[in-house]
Design an enzyme around this catalytic site. Structure first.
Site, PDB file in Angstrom:
ATOM      1  CE  LYS A  85      50.730 -14.634  38.884  1.00 24.66           C
ATOM      2  NZ  LYS A  85      51.518 -13.511  38.366  1.00 24.66           N
ATOM      3  CG  ASP A 121      55.180 -12.722  38.506  1.00 22.40           C
ATOM      4  OD1 ASP A 121      55.417 -13.375  37.478  1.00 22.40           O
ATOM      5  OD2 ASP A 121      54.116 -12.794  39.140  1.00 22.40           O
TER       6      ASP A 121
END
Ligand code: ATR
Length: 303
Positions: A85, A121
């Site tokens: 990420k 997220d």
């Protein structure tokens, strides 16, 4: 391709790929445990879209080459999971505001020949709260943990305008570092930090309207552990969330439920971060119920 007549049988649906199929997928290392392929393929089948979602096991040292592959092959969208990420952002053309602030992306959209990084997220977590009728605005939130997931949730809570944000963690220095990091974008919201034990931790937990456990405590195969904070600190009127989805009910969530708090398990964020990515790629409203069904079926299949 025809719309399937008998419900979202996505496994048969994937067998109908042809020369026009649009490809999406997930980069992870390892990736075999990812629940995103069943979730997204079920969504494509439900909407009758000629799209497919593929798991790609990408070694960390191959990440740049894999992103070049995305460009070369015209892959439409990629989710990025552990450990990529943070590392992926240097290979992208643009980042949205959240991905820039977090210096981490979990979604890449190939749009107009450019690779744009997003971080869905935190927004996914906020959407999962909304789904059960909770908003963070005007409430006090406490995050347990200070890793990557905590960072996304902290940014989202500040964006939602909580009244106060506390970050408590086993390693106090990491809680302090995260609090300092997010304080820059906190405006006039007070950001507090501390350890996981003692009277301060108790106060941060008791005084919170919303508690979000971002640690791995209680996750399979170590699910039979004490809740990450003592259950006596939890009470009615609170929303207690756990980002863990295996098991669905962690010892923290069981304790919270038994003490009269509302609970939210980790499938909420998983489904909604995926739904936001899906909508970004396809421009269609994500079939959230079908995505959740596929996710739960995949989890159940795992035993
Ligand atoms: P992620 O990216 O999913 O947030 P991470 O960066 O590895 O994962 O962070 C894991 C978090 O779980 C950390 O806050 C960690 O606490 P430390 O910073 O003290 O390591 C927390 N954690 C893991 N195991 C724990 C345990 N047994 N008790 C308390 N906290 C734990």
């Amino acid at each position: 391709m025809m719309r399937p007549s008998t419900g979202p049988d996505w496994q048969n649906w994937c067998g109908k790929m042809d020369g026009k199929t649009t490809v999406t997928g997930v980069f992870g290392w390892p990736v075999e445990h990812s629940l995103s392929p069943p979730m997204h393929n079920a969504a494509f089948a439900t909407l009758g879209l000629n799209w497919v979602y593929v798991p790609f096991a990408v070694r960390p040292e191959e990440l740049g080459a894999a992103i070049s592959g995305v460009r070369a092959l015209g892959v439409r969208g990629i989710n990025v999971t552990i450990p990529h990420k943070g590392a992926v952002i240097e290979f992208l053309d643009e980042l949205d505001e959240t991905a820039t602030a977090l210096q981490a992306a979990n979604t890449i959209d190939m749009s107009g020949g450019k690779l744009v990084g997003y971080n869905t997220d935190g927004p996914g977590f906020v959407a999962s709260m909304r789904e059960i009728g909770w908003g963070a605005s005007g409430r006090a939130a406490t995050i347990i943990g200070a890793g990557g997931a905590s960072r996304s949730i902290a940014a989202a809570m500040l964006q939602e305008k909580v009244t106060r944000l506390s970050i408590i963690n086993r390693t106090v220095a990491k809680a302090e570092a995260l609090a300092e990091l997010v304080s820059a974008g906190a405006g006039d919201v007070e950001v507090l930090w501390g350890g996981l034990t003692g009277s301060e931790a108790e106060q941060h937990t008791r005084d919170a309207d919303i508690i979000i456990d971002c640690t791995s405590v209680g996750m399979y195969p170590h699910e039979a552990v004490a809740p990450v904070v003592p259950e006596e600190w939890l009470h009615e009127g609170q929303l207690v969330c756990d980002l863990t989805y295996n098991p669905l009910e962690t010892t923290l969530l069981r304790a919270a439920r038994e003490r009269g708090a509302e609970v939210l398990d980790g499938t909420g964020m998983l489904v909604h971060q995926g739904a936001i990515a899906f909508e970004q790629w396809t421009g269609e409203t994500a079939p959230v119920a079908a995505m959740r069904r596929a996710l739960l079926a995949a989890l159940q299949g795992r035993g």
